[in-house]
Design a protein around this motif. Structure first.
Motif, PDB file in Angstrom:
ATOM      1  N   LYS A 192       0.840  -1.210   0.000  1.00 20.55           N
ATOM      2  CA  LYS A 192       0.000   0.000   0.000  1.00 20.55           C
ATOM      3  C   LYS A 192       0.873   1.257   0.000  1.00 20.55           C
ATOM      4  O   LYS A 192       0.637   2.188  -0.776  1.00 20.55           O
ATOM      5  CB  LYS A 192      -0.919  -0.029   1.222  1.00 20.55           C
ATOM      6  CG  LYS A 192      -1.965   1.036   1.251  1.00 20.55           C
ATOM      7  CD  LYS A 192      -2.836   0.796   2.483  1.00 20.55           C
ATOM      8  CE  LYS A 192      -3.955   1.765   2.601  1.00 20.55           C
ATOM      9  NZ  LYS A 192      -4.779   1.498   3.801  1.00 20.55           N
ATOM     10  N   VAL A 218       2.644   1.712  -3.407  1.00 15.98           N
ATOM     11  CA  VAL A 218       1.728   2.200  -4.440  1.00 15.98           C
ATOM     12  C   VAL A 218       1.484   3.699  -4.246  1.00 15.98           C
ATOM     13  O   VAL A 218       1.487   4.465  -5.217  1.00 15.98           O
ATOM     14  CB  VAL A 218       0.404   1.405  -4.435  1.00 15.98           C
ATOM     15  CG1 VAL A 218      -0.645   2.060  -5.319  1.00 15.98           C
ATOM     16  CG2 VAL A 218       0.655  -0.040  -4.888  1.00 15.98           C
ATOM     17  N   LYS A 219       1.315   4.133  -3.012  1.00 14.79           N
ATOM     18  CA  LYS A 219       1.123   5.562  -2.733  1.00 14.79           C
ATOM     19  C   LYS A 219       2.331   6.385  -3.188  1.00 14.79           C
ATOM     20  O   LYS A 219       2.182   7.517  -3.621  1.00 14.79           O
ATOM     21  CB  LYS A 219       0.898   5.789  -1.238  1.00 14.79           C
ATOM     22  CG  LYS A 219      -0.477   5.432  -0.759  1.00 14.79           C
ATOM     23  CD  LYS A 219      -0.597   5.725   0.729  1.00 14.79           C
ATOM     24  CE  LYS A 219      -1.936   5.299   1.267  1.00 14.79           C
ATOM     25  NZ  LYS A 219      -2.034   5.527   2.726  1.00 14.79           N
ATOM     26  N   MET A 220       3.518   5.798  -3.080  1.00 17.44           N
ATOM     27  CA  MET A 220       4.745   6.496  -3.466  1.00 17.44           C
ATOM     28  C   MET A 220       5.042   6.316  -4.957  1.00 17.44           C
ATOM     29  O   MET A 220       6.095   6.720  -5.425  1.00 17.44           O
ATOM     30  CB  MET A 220       5.930   5.985  -2.631  1.00 17.44           C
ATOM     31  CG  MET A 220       5.758   6.169  -1.135  1.00 17.44           C
ATOM     32  SD  MET A 220       5.619   7.877  -0.654  1.00 17.44           S
ATOM     33  CE  MET A 220       7.329   8.332  -0.689  1.00 17.44           C
ATOM     34  N   ASP A 221       4.099   5.699  -5.668  1.00 11.32           N
ATOM     35  CA  ASP A 221       4.192   5.477  -7.109  1.00 11.32           C
ATOM     36  C   ASP A 221       5.364   4.576  -7.502  1.00 11.32           C
ATOM     37  O   ASP A 221       5.970   4.743  -8.555  1.00 11.32           O
ATOM     38  CB  ASP A 221       4.279   6.818  -7.863  1.00 11.32           C
ATOM     39  CG  ASP A 221       3.864   6.670  -9.324  1.00 11.32           C
ATOM     40  OD1 ASP A 221       3.034   5.787  -9.624  1.00 11.32           O
ATOM     41  OD2 ASP A 221       4.403   7.423 -10.147  1.00 11.32           O
ATOM     42  N   ASN A 222       5.704   3.632  -6.629  1.00 13.93           N
ATOM     43  CA  ASN A 222       6.725   2.638  -6.984  1.00 13.93           C
ATOM     44  C   ASN A 222       6.296   1.254  -6.489  1.00 13.93           C
ATOM     45  O   ASN A 222       7.095   0.521  -5.944  1.00 13.93           O
ATOM     46  CB  ASN A 222       8.104   3.035  -6.464  1.00 13.93           C
ATOM     47  CG  ASN A 222       8.151   3.157  -4.949  1.00 13.93           C
ATOM     48  OD1 ASN A 222       7.133   3.137  -4.286  1.00 13.93           O
ATOM     49  ND2 ASN A 222       9.339   3.272  -4.402  1.00 13.93           N
ATOM     50  N   GLY A 223       5.040   0.922  -6.736  1.00  8.74           N
ATOM     51  CA  GLY A 223       4.486  -0.327  -6.252  1.00  8.74           C
ATOM     52  C   GLY A 223       4.691  -1.527  -7.150  1.00  8.74           C
ATOM     53  O   GLY A 223       4.415  -2.655  -6.750  1.00  8.74           O
ATOM     54  N   ASP A 224       5.200  -1.304  -8.363  1.00  7.80           N
ATOM     55  CA  ASP A 224       5.340  -2.420  -9.310  1.00  7.80           C
ATOM     56  C   ASP A 224       6.196  -3.551  -8.752  1.00  7.80           C
ATOM     57  O   ASP A 224       5.860  -4.727  -8.908  1.00  7.80           O
ATOM     58  CB  ASP A 224       5.923  -1.941 -10.637  1.00  7.80           C
ATOM     59  CG  ASP A 224       4.940  -1.096 -11.431  1.00  7.80           C
ATOM     60  OD1 ASP A 224       3.727  -1.144 -11.117  1.00  7.80           O
ATOM     61  OD2 ASP A 224       5.382  -0.404 -12.353  1.00  7.80           O
TER      62      ASP A 224
END
Length: 88
Positions: A63, A66-72
């Protein structure tokens, strides 16, 4: 330690006791089906602990990533783990 981790630790401690009991059953020459049933019970506890840890990971690490835009990367880790679980 959050609630999922506490529950996972408790499941692992319980399974540890069961595994010790299973070893004793084998050493004592107990009935094979009884031993197998205890192994199945220990496996269920290990699966429960794993799911609790994965739940915690999803709610926190994934979570946050993903919030930090590096969830891949975290999502790929989960997919790899699920592949191992499903393909057993």
């Amino acid at each position: 330690m959050n609630e999922e981790r506490k529950k996972a630790v408790q499941s692992l401690k319980t399974s540890k006791g069961q595994i010790e009991g299973i070893i004793k059953m084998i050493e004592d020459g107990r009935y094979c089906v009884d031993i197998s049933n205890q192994i199945i019970a220990a496996q269920a506890l290990l699966k429960k602990a794993n799911m609790l840890i994965l739940k915690q990971h999803m709610h926190h690490c994934v979570k946050d990533a993903v919030k930090m835009d590096n969830g891949d990367e975290k999502i790929d880790e989960i997919i790899d783990l699920l592949s191992k679980i499903i393909n057993k």
